[in-house]
Every structure is written in structure tokens, then in C-alpha cells.
Design an enzyme around this catalytic site. Structure first.
Site, PDB file in Angstrom:
ATOM      1  N   ASP A 290       0.870  -1.169   0.000  1.00  0.00           N
ATOM      2  CA  ASP A 290       0.000   0.000   0.000  1.00  0.00           C
ATOM      3  C   ASP A 290       0.912   1.226   0.000  1.00  0.00           C
ATOM      4  O   ASP A 290       2.102   1.144   0.315  1.00  0.00           O
ATOM      5  CB  ASP A 290      -0.948   0.007   1.213  1.00  0.00           C
ATOM      6  CG  ASP A 290      -2.141   0.948   0.976  1.00  0.00           C
ATOM      7  OD1 ASP A 290      -2.064   1.805   0.063  1.00  0.00           O
ATOM      8  OD2 ASP A 290      -3.147   0.840   1.709  1.00  0.00           O
TER       9      ASP A 290
HETATM   10  C1  BGC Z   1      -4.921   3.373  -0.003  1.00  0.00           C
HETATM   11  C2  BGC Z   1      -4.978   2.360  -1.123  1.00  0.00           C
HETATM   12  C3  BGC Z   1      -4.823   3.063  -2.440  1.00  0.00           C
HETATM   13  C4  BGC Z   1      -3.519   3.844  -2.452  1.00  0.00           C
HETATM   14  C5  BGC Z   1      -3.263   4.578  -3.750  1.00  0.00           C
HETATM   15  C6  BGC Z   1      -3.714   4.272  -0.114  1.00  0.00           C
HETATM   16  O1  BGC Z   1      -3.818   5.333   0.765  1.00  0.00           O
HETATM   17  O2  BGC Z   1      -4.934   2.711   1.230  1.00  0.00           O
HETATM   18  O3  BGC Z   1      -6.195   1.654  -1.066  1.00  0.00           O
HETATM   19  O4  BGC Z   1      -4.871   2.123  -3.488  1.00  0.00           O
HETATM   20  O5  BGC Z   1      -3.571   4.792  -1.403  1.00  0.00           O
HETATM   21  O6  BGC Z   1      -4.099   5.660  -3.893  1.00  0.00           O
END
Ligand code: BGC
Length: 740
Positions: A290
Site C-alpha cells: 500500500d
Molecule cells: C490506499 C490504497 C490506495 C492507495 C493509492 C492508499 O492510501 O490505502 O487503497 O490504493 O492509497 O491511492
């Protein structure tokens, strides 16, 4: 005090769709000749070879620097200093470099929880589907497939070839601000639906992704929280949803989550990444972190993290140095690179380069509406107040914030850019331009349809008093990066409903919520429909249900509790002061989680908790009404390699309808399981008076427990009770059989 906070950052997208058309046009009569690329006849371009073989062939051509480039992203718009390659991105959350001379494309990623996120900033357009939780209320694998296929098509049309989404964290904590991005509280339902979504999404030649792996069940302190949970509970609930999703959907990517699990961060957790995902489940794709969820180089690499996103804090120069110093072996490096490359072949990225095109707007709206119609859950309908009678109703009061213009959506990285709007700020409240007032007017043109925002409950009640029916649209906004303090409707909306219902007993409440809500006014209102975050065509779908043009069939994918005190954790466990907050930050190697949440309820997630603890609920898991009625009979259970359950469902009313028939099993007492678990279901479409025999074969794993010592699923011999009916608390049929 203001009824609706004025500081609230609200955006209403205008209903004008601005659609950009392809910027270049090549005449069909005079196609520009395409010179054959140098790699056209390269061995790895042979489609008869397996993705593994093709990836192996490419590996032989790569330099160390090129290999390292596969292990990390190139930065994220708006986060940190722009990286040198920034301009090569497509505006999405991240991208991974390709190798032009070898015909290996860039991986262009966009968030796409309920639609492609980064569209308007791209000058493009996306359909907003109902929230993931909402769509899960359809219990419909075909809707899940339509959902994924639409997102896959729109990703490619907008220049992306990988989705970030396919969220499937089971709802342990209903106040989790991302509950709307997931598929509810049951691992078998959630995993099956997300798997079907991914299968059809990836068929569009985009890399499918399942997230957030794992036990990422609250947003409070998400970067620093350690989820403490025993292995058996994890395997039978949180991880089972992923296991099923991966086996059904075969996603080529898994996103590990921000939190730690039993002491190790999820993106450097050997147990979840290597032992379970890659070994036990045989996952062949790649694990990406993530955004900002990578915490180390050597530890993460050894644990099984393949790709750091969105930058290269640990998987760029530091990784290269670790390889050169012999601290990470060539074989370990190659395994990570191979997985990314393999995913590009397996999902069809190499053979089907992206070509931007125009999104099918009308097709998307139709799909969004159809899925929403399958997803609306009718929770209450006293005295047949619904469907509304077009012949007798002369006036309707449509009440609620924005109910003249739009319906609300969920925030955070899931947020889909509204048509005509620009990229909304992170925590904006966004209403999609689907107007309840207009949709209701269109259903009953001669009637007078009057709007009141509900800002002043007394004024709203005064209007309701003068109308035949009052329809109150209420919302509960939720987002990534926050949890709800409680499950009450915010902004005095409970008082609004109570005031309107006191003025007019024919009050219908339409809920636009991201999770469960409490309903202190339930006894006073005539009807309640849960519309969730309803997407681009929510109002049209709601109007079809309210007027009976669609007979509702959705069933709750999560329990609606009576009170927070009944939850396994009465309050959401909060991080210590001075925590890092929810936004991605630079990690320090070796940093530990600063607080923990103990999921001592273990196996008892959702309805399993309320069943075991004998706590009454507001609405049980699997509950939902129809405008017709159904009867169940003739249950037979035949044990075998997979147990077969057959029964009859009859439509005993006077309207055609769809019944979601649910099958639960109680395991032998020696299994030490909660009282029952969902093991199968069937959506049965029935004309008035019609009966159908339903036959469902139950996967043996769904009747098993996870044996931690043996590291395998195990069927406990003994007496199994199978129960069938229309909700987890309405199971008229039951039969016990002995399974060995
Ligand atoms: C989120 C993810 C997301 C990523 C990219 C993170 O803050 O937890 O679900 O895909 O950001 O935007």
C-alpha cells in the site's frame, strides 16, 4: 446550530458530462503504416508459451538496473518531490516503468474501488458504480462480473492497465471508514463476489488487484496499528475472503496493507506473504505495498514483498546495494522481478497495449443502475406503503440534503471524479448528479413533487404534512483515513426523520450510507430502503424500487446492530497521541507498530458474534424484504465429495420477484465454532405462484475448520445441521446429516 455544518466541504457535480474525445484521428482509408517493432518476433512474444516461460525469456535480457525498476513505482502525483520520470505517468496513483526495447509496457495504475478514480484530472470520464458494500447486497456473481468488466474497460479507455481495488477486508469493525469499499462481514460471500469482480475485470487486460492484505480493519492509526489475532481465526475469516477471492478471480496483484499483523508489518510479514499467500495458496502474481506501506528492504524482500509503491525508499538504490553486497540473493531478486513480468503477460498487458478511447457513458449508466437495482435492500414496509401507488398519490414531499440534485458517494482513494467536476479534494463530500426529486417526478408526472432540504426539520415537517407521502433521503458520509465515532446518522438527521414522520405517517426513509446505521425513528416511519452509496444512476434505481417497477431483492451483507455497546469493541481503539495519521509517510526501517487492537472475538465476526453472544440486532445479516413473499420446502442434504443441498422456493405473492435463498451450516460441537456460518446461496427468480427446486453444492472447505498445527483445512467428523431460508435469522428449513 446549523442543521448541516457549513464548514463541510461539499461538491456537487454538474449534470453536464464533458467527455473528451480521442485527441488524434487516423483516417480508416489511409491508415498510417506501423513499422514492425524490433521485438515483434522475439521469443517472449510467442503467445503459445506460458506467462512463466515468457517472463523467464525476458529476464535473460535485463540489466540489474532494469530489474530494480520493476520493484518500485515512480512516485505519486501530489506526494513528495516529483520524480524524474513523473511526466511518463498517466495521472493515476502510480506507475512502474516498462522496457520499450523489449515490448514490455509500463504498468499504469489507477485506484478503482467503485469506478476509475483519476479521470477528470485526465480530462476524461468514469462511471461511478454503487459502493462495493452496496453491490455486495445483490449477492449476485453476475452483477459482480459486470462491475469488474465495466471498471476494466474504463481503465483501459483512460490509459490504465492496472486497477488498485478489489477491497475485501471483512467487516470486523463497522465504524471503519472504508467499510463501503469492502464486501461485508462474511468471508464466503465477500470472497466469492470480489473474485467474480476481479475475474471479469482482468479479462479486459488489466492487472487485477485484491487489497488490503490483511486484517486492515480500522482506519484509526492504520499506519501504526498491530492487529493481534490468532491464526485459526485469521485463516477462517479475514484471510479466507482473500483465499476465495484469489482462487475465483486469479488476480495478478495483491496489495499488502498498512497495519502490522501479530508484530510484523503486513508488507514485511513472512507468515501472510510467503507462508500463506505464496506457498499455501500458490499465488504466482506480485505483492505491492500500500502507498507508503513498505518499511524495510532486506526484511520485506525476504518476507515476500515484490514491489514498493509509490516510490523507491527501500526498493530502489537501497535494494540494488543490498544485491551488490550479497545481502539479497540474485535468486530472491529474480523471483520478485519474475512475478511482476509474469503478471504483465498473464493479464494480457504485453499482447494488448493500451489505446485510449472514449468511455461508453450510456452503457456505463445502464450497468450502474442495474447493479443498484439489485442492491437496494428494503428494510421495512408497513401496511404496504411501498410500492407507491401512482393512481392515488397526488403530492410527494422529497426531503433531504441535496435530494433535489444528487446522491452521496464515499471518499478517499476510492472517490470517483464526478462528471463535469474536477478532481475533488481528499475529504470532500461528493454528490453524484442523479437527482431523487427529478427521478421521482419522472415516475409520476401529474403529481406535485416538492423539495425541502431538511435543514430546518420544522419546515420539512410542515411540507410533509401537506403531502400524501414524504420521502426523506438521509446520508452518512464515510471515507478512507477516518473511522466513524458511532453508527448514528450525522447532522441531526435522526431528528429530521422523527419530525417528518410525526407530521406524516406515510414517511419513507431512503438511506445513503457507507455502513450500518442506527434507526431510533424506525417504529415511527412507514418504510425504509437502504440504497448505500448508489452511484451515477442511484436516484433512477431508487425511484424504480419505490414505484414497484423493480421489485427489491437485495439482502444485507452485514449486520445492522442496535447499539455500539453490542459490538465486539464498544469504541474504536485509538492510536497514541502524535501518531503519524492516515496519510502515507516515509517509514523508518525497523520501526514497530505503536499500539494494538486485539481481535479477541476471533472467529465471531459479524452475525457470528451476535449469534454466539445472543445479542438481538436491528437487522440481521442476510435480511431484506420484497414486494412479494416466498415459502421454503423440501430440504434434502446429500453428503458426498461436496455436500449437495436441495430445496424448493415458491413465490407465494402476486408479483414476480427474486429471492436470495441462504444456506447456513452449524458444525459439530467439537469443532468449537460459532453457532452457524453461511455456506452457500442462490438467487432465485420466480413468477407469481411459481416454484423452483434449488440445488447448491457446498465446497468442503466451507464446512471445514483451519487446523493450525497441521496447517490445513480439516473437516471435523460429526453431525452437521443445514439451515435454509431468507435471512440469517429466518431459516424455516433444517436438516442434520453426519459427515465424515
Ligand atoms: C490506499 C490504497 C490506495 C492507495 C493509492 C492508499 O492510501 O490505502 O487503497 O490504493 O492509497 O491511492
Amino acid at each position: 446550530m446549523n442543521f448541516r455544518s457549513t464548514s463541510r466541504n461539499s461538491i456537487l457535480a454538474v449534470a453536464v458530462l464533458t467527455i473528451s474525445v480521442a485527441s488524434s484521428f487516423v483516417s480508416a482509408q489511409n491508415p498510417r503504416p506501423h513499422p514492425e517493432p524490433p521485438y515483434a518476433h522475439a521469443a517472449w512474444m510467442n503467445k503459445d508459451l506460458s506467462p512463466d516461460e515468457r517472463a523467464d525469456l525476458v529476464m535473460k535480457e535485463l540489466t540489474l538496473d532494469e530489474k530494480i525498476d520493476f520493484l518500485h513505482g515512480q512516485g505519486m502525483p501530489g506526494w513528495g518531490k516529483p520524480k524524474p520520470n513523473y511526466y511518463l505517468g498517466n495521472g493515476g496513483a502510480g506507475f512502474v516503468l516498462g522496457i520499450e526495447r523489449l515490448g514490455i509496457p509500463f504498468i499504469q495504475m489507477s485506484d478503482a474501488a467503485y469506478g476509475v478514480r483519476s479521470s477528470a484530472m485526465n480530462g476524461r470520464y468514469s462511471t461511478a458504480l454503487p459502493s462495493n458494500l452496496g453491490a455486495a447486497a445483490s449477492w449476485d456473481t453476475e452483477s459482480a462480473c459486470d462491475y469488474g468488466a465495466l471498471i476494466g474497460r474504463e481503465l483501459r479507455a483512460q490509459g490504465y492497465n492496472m486497477t488498485l481495488g478489489g477491497g475485501v477486508n471483512v467487516t470486523r469493525e463497522p465504524r471503519n471508514g472504508r467499510t463501503f469499499e469492502y464486501q461485508g462481514e462474511d468471508p464466503i460471500l465477500a470472497g466469492t463476489l470480489v473474485g467474480n469482480r476481479i475475474k471479469c475485470e482482468q479479462a479486459q487486460h488489466v492487472i487485477g488487484d485484491i487489497k488490503h492484505y490483511a486484517v486492515n480493519d480500522q482506519e484509526s492509526g492504520r499506519n501504526e496499528v498491530d492487529s493481534i489475532i490468532d491464526k485459526r481465526s485469521m485463516r477462517e475469516s479475514d484471510l479466507l475472503a482473500f483465499e476465495i477471492g484469489i482462487s475465483v478471480g486469479n488476480p495478478q496483484a495483491v496489495m499488502c496493507s498498512y497495519n502490522a499483523i501479530n508484530g510484523d508489518y503486513a508488507c514485511e510479514n513472512k507468515y501472510t506473504l510467503t507462508d500463506v499467500l505464496k506457498k499455501d495458496w500458490g499465488f504466482k502474481g506480485f505483492v505491492l505495498s500500500d502507498w507508503g506501506g513498505t518499511h524495510s528492504t532486506i526484511k520485506a524482500s525476504a518476507a515476500g514483498l515484490d514491489n514498493e509503491e509509490p516510490g523507491e525508499n527501500f526498493y530502489g538504490d537501497a535494494y540494488k546495494k543490498a544485491v551488490e553486497d550479497g545481502k539479497i540473493s540474485q535468486a530472491e531478486l529474480d523471483d520478485h522481478v519474475h512475478r511482476v513480468l509474469r503478471a504483465e503477460f498473464a493479464a494480457g498487458l504485453v499482447d494488448n497495449p493500451i489505446q485510449k478511447s472514449v468511455v461508453d457513458v450510456m452503457g456505463g449508466l445502464e450497468t450502474a443502475q442495474h447493479i443498484e437495482e439489485n442492491s437496494i435492500v428494503l428494510l421495512k414496509n408497513s401496511n404496504h406503503i411501498l410500492p407507491l401507488d401512482r393512481n392515488s398519490i397526488k403530492s410527494i414531499a422529497v426531503i433531504g440534503d441535496h435530494a433535489d440534485m444528487g446522491m452521496i458517494s464515499g471518499g478517499g482513494s476510492a472517490q470517483v471524479d464526478p462528471p463535469g467536476g474536477t478532481n475533488p479534494p481528499w475529504l470532500a463530500h461528493v454528490w453524484f448528479p442523479t437527482s431523487p426529486q427529478k427521478a421521482i417526478s419522472a415516475k409520476i408526472p401529474p403529481a406535485s413533487i416538492k423539495f425541502n432540504s431538511g435543514a430546518d426539520p420544522a419546515a420539512a415537517a410542515a411540507l410533509a404534512r401537506t403531502c400524501d407521502v414524504a420521502i426523506v433521503f438521509v446520508d452518512q458520509w464515510t471515507s478512507e483515513g477516518m473511522d466513524l465515532k458511532n453508527l448514528s446518522l450525522p447532522d441531526n438527521q435522526d431528528a429530521l426523520i422523527a419530525a417528518v414522520a410525526a407530521a406524516n405517517p406515510k414517511t419513507v426513509v431512503v438511506l445513503e450510507t457507507g455502513t450500518a446505521v442506527k434507526m431510533p425513528w424506525l417504529d415511527q416511519v412507514g418504510a425504509v430502503a437502504e440504497a448505500w452509496y448508489s452511484g451515477s444512476r442511484g436516484a433512477e434505481a431508487v425511484a424504480n424500487v419505490l414505484f414497484g417497477d423493480v421489485n427489491p431483492s437485495g439482502k444485507l451483507p452485514m449486520t445492522f446492530p442496535r447499539s455500539e455497546a453490542d459490538l465486539p469493541h464498544p469504541t474504536v481503539v485509538q492510536p497514541p497521541p502524535h501518531s503519524q495519521g492516515a496519510s502515507p509517510v516515509m517509514r523508518t526501517e525497523g520501526a514497530k507498530a505503536s499500539f494494538s487492537v486485539h481481535y479477541d472475538e476471533g472467529l465471531k465476526v459479524g452475525y457470528k458474534w451476535y449469534d454466539a453472544e445472543k445479542k438481538p440486532v436491528l437487522f440481521p445479516f442476510g435480511f431484506g424484504l420484497s414486494y412479494t413473499t416466498f415459502a421454503y420446502s423440501d430440504l434434502h442434504v446429500t453428503p458426498g465429495a461436496s455436500t449437495n443441498v436441495t430445496f424448493k422456493v415458491t413465490n407465494t405473492g402476486s408479483r414476480a420477484g427474486i429471492e436470495i435463498a441462504e444456506i447456513y451450516a452449524a458444525l459439530p460441537a467439537s469443532a468449537q465454532e460459532p453457532p452457524k456460518r453461511l455456506v452457500g446461496w442462490s438467487r432465485v427468480s420466480l413468477a407469481p405462484g411459481e416454484s423452483k427446486e434449488v440445488s447448491v453444492s457446498i465446497d468442503p472447505k466451507y464446512l471445514s475448520i483451519f487446523d493450525v498445527d497441521g496447517n490445513k483445512w480439516k473437516l471435523v467428523p460429526g453431525s452437521y445441521s443445514f439451515m435454509v431460508g431468507g435471512s440469517s435469522q429466518d431459516l424455516p428449513l433444517s436438516k442434520a446429516v453426519s459427515l465424515n
